[in-house]
Scaffold this motif. Structure first.
Motif, short mmCIF file in Angstrom:
data_model
loop_
_atom_site.label_atom_id
_atom_site.label_comp_id
_atom_site.label_asym_id
_atom_site.label_seq_id
_atom_site.Cartn_x
_atom_site.Cartn_y
_atom_site.Cartn_z
N ALA A 26 0.83 -1.20 0.00
CA ALA A 26 0.00 0.00 0.00
C ALA A 26 0.87 1.26 0.00
O ALA A 26 0.59 2.22 -0.72
CB ALA A 26 -0.93 -0.01 1.21
N ALA A 27 1.94 1.26 0.80
CA ALA A 27 2.83 2.42 0.86
C ALA A 27 3.52 2.64 -0.48
O ALA A 27 3.64 3.78 -0.96
CB ALA A 27 3.87 2.23 1.97
N ARG A 28 3.98 1.58 -1.11
CA ARG A 28 4.65 1.72 -2.41
C ARG A 28 3.67 2.18 -3.48
O ARG A 28 4.03 2.97 -4.36
CB ARG A 28 5.31 0.39 -2.80
N ALA A 29 2.43 1.69 -3.43
CA ALA A 29 1.43 2.15 -4.38
C ALA A 29 1.20 3.65 -4.23
O ALA A 29 1.09 4.39 -5.21
CB ALA A 29 0.12 1.39 -4.19
N ALA A 30 1.14 4.13 -2.97
CA ALA A 30 0.96 5.56 -2.73
C ALA A 30 2.14 6.36 -3.27
O ALA A 30 1.96 7.45 -3.84
CB ALA A 30 0.79 5.81 -1.23
N LEU A 31 3.36 5.83 -3.13
CA LEU A 31 4.54 6.55 -3.63
C LEU A 31 4.61 6.52 -5.15
O LEU A 31 5.05 7.49 -5.77
CB LEU A 31 5.80 5.95 -3.01
N ALA A 40 12.18 14.72 -7.91
CA ALA A 40 11.30 14.65 -6.75
C ALA A 40 10.94 13.22 -6.37
O ALA A 40 10.06 13.00 -5.55
CB ALA A 40 10.02 15.45 -7.01
N LEU A 41 11.62 12.24 -6.96
CA LEU A 41 11.27 10.84 -6.72
C LEU A 41 11.50 10.46 -5.26
O LEU A 41 12.53 10.79 -4.67
CB LEU A 41 12.10 9.93 -7.63
N ARG A 42 10.53 9.75 -4.69
CA ARG A 42 10.63 9.26 -3.32
C ARG A 42 10.44 7.75 -3.30
O ARG A 42 9.74 7.19 -4.13
CB ARG A 42 9.54 9.90 -2.44
N VAL A 43 11.10 7.10 -2.35
CA VAL A 43 10.93 5.66 -2.15
C VAL A 43 10.64 5.39 -0.68
O VAL A 43 10.86 6.24 0.18
CB VAL A 43 12.19 4.87 -2.60
N LEU A 44 10.15 4.20 -0.42
CA LEU A 44 9.75 3.83 0.94
C LEU A 44 10.97 3.59 1.82
O LEU A 44 11.90 2.87 1.44
CB LEU A 44 8.89 2.57 0.89
#
Length: 221
Positions: free
Chosen positions: A57-62, A74-78
């Protein structure tokens, strides 16, 4: 007398970068990845969520956040999931509320004094029979718009000034190595594939970018 017309606004660096991205033919191999065993879809409402479900779920949000930003800078990862809960309705799907920390995808490009970690809260709804999860996400410590545009414009100039158009096979190579000169291309591919990874993620399966099998650049004259 003709009315005075304002000259059209100059294109923003983000628009130039988008045009550049469209000129790159990126054939990316996206690999599905399962985290642990499959969750039982018949589990009751408000069941304690598994670690794998929260991470997906967290990766889908990112992936959604990266797609909406439209910027390789602006790329973010978990980084880690702090807390979360899931509510499952067999007729509608699985709704996940969670809080997690993030970090910049390319940590080598941190500005002086910039915090490495950020924090996000999100609601991710994996709907039954829908092509992608519905996302509502809010994050802190994102890269400021001015700095993001500055980095994107530098990348645009770097790519535009290439004397020989890129024609590369396999990023990373067979040993998993990415040449530093090709890192911007990998970041563009990660950005470009974020929509697909968001669209394909389910409560049981997530996707990640494994390798670029071909990169070809056309330089406009």
């Amino acid at each position: 007398m003709q009315p005075h017309r304002q000259p059209p606004p100059a294109p923003q660096p983000g628009a130039r970068l988008l045009a550049l991205l469209l000129l790159l033919v990126l054939q990316a191999a996206a690999a599905p990845a399962a985290s642990g065993g499959p969750e039982d879809p018949r589990q009751p409402l408000d069941a304690g969520p598994s670690r794998g479900l929260l991470q997906r779920a967290a990766r889908a949000a990112l992936h959604f956040l990266n797609f909406r930003s439209g910027s390789p800078s602006a790329l973010r990862v978990l980084a880690a999931v702090q807390e979360g809960r899931a509510r499952i309705n067999p007729k509608e799907g699985c709704k996940v509320d969670l809080v997690f920390s993030t970090e910049r995808y390319n940590s080598e490009s941190l500005f002086e004094g910039e915090e490495r970690l950020g924090k996000c809260s999100a609601r991710v709804f994996f709907k039954n029979q829908k092509p992608r999860p519905a996302i509502n996400v809010t994050c802190t410590r994102l890269l400021e718009k001015q700095k993001r545009q500055q980095e994107d414009y530098l990348l645009y100039k770097q790519m535009k000034q290439l004397k020989t158009p890129l024609d590369v096979v396999s990023i990373p190579d067979s040993h998993g190595h990415i040449d530093p000169s090709l890192r911007p291309i990998w970041d563009l591919a990660f950005l470009g594939s974020s929509y697909v990874m968001w669209e394909k993620t389910t409560q049981f399966l997530h996707y990640y970018l494994a390798q670029l099998t071909s990169v070809k650049q056309w330089v406009r004259k």
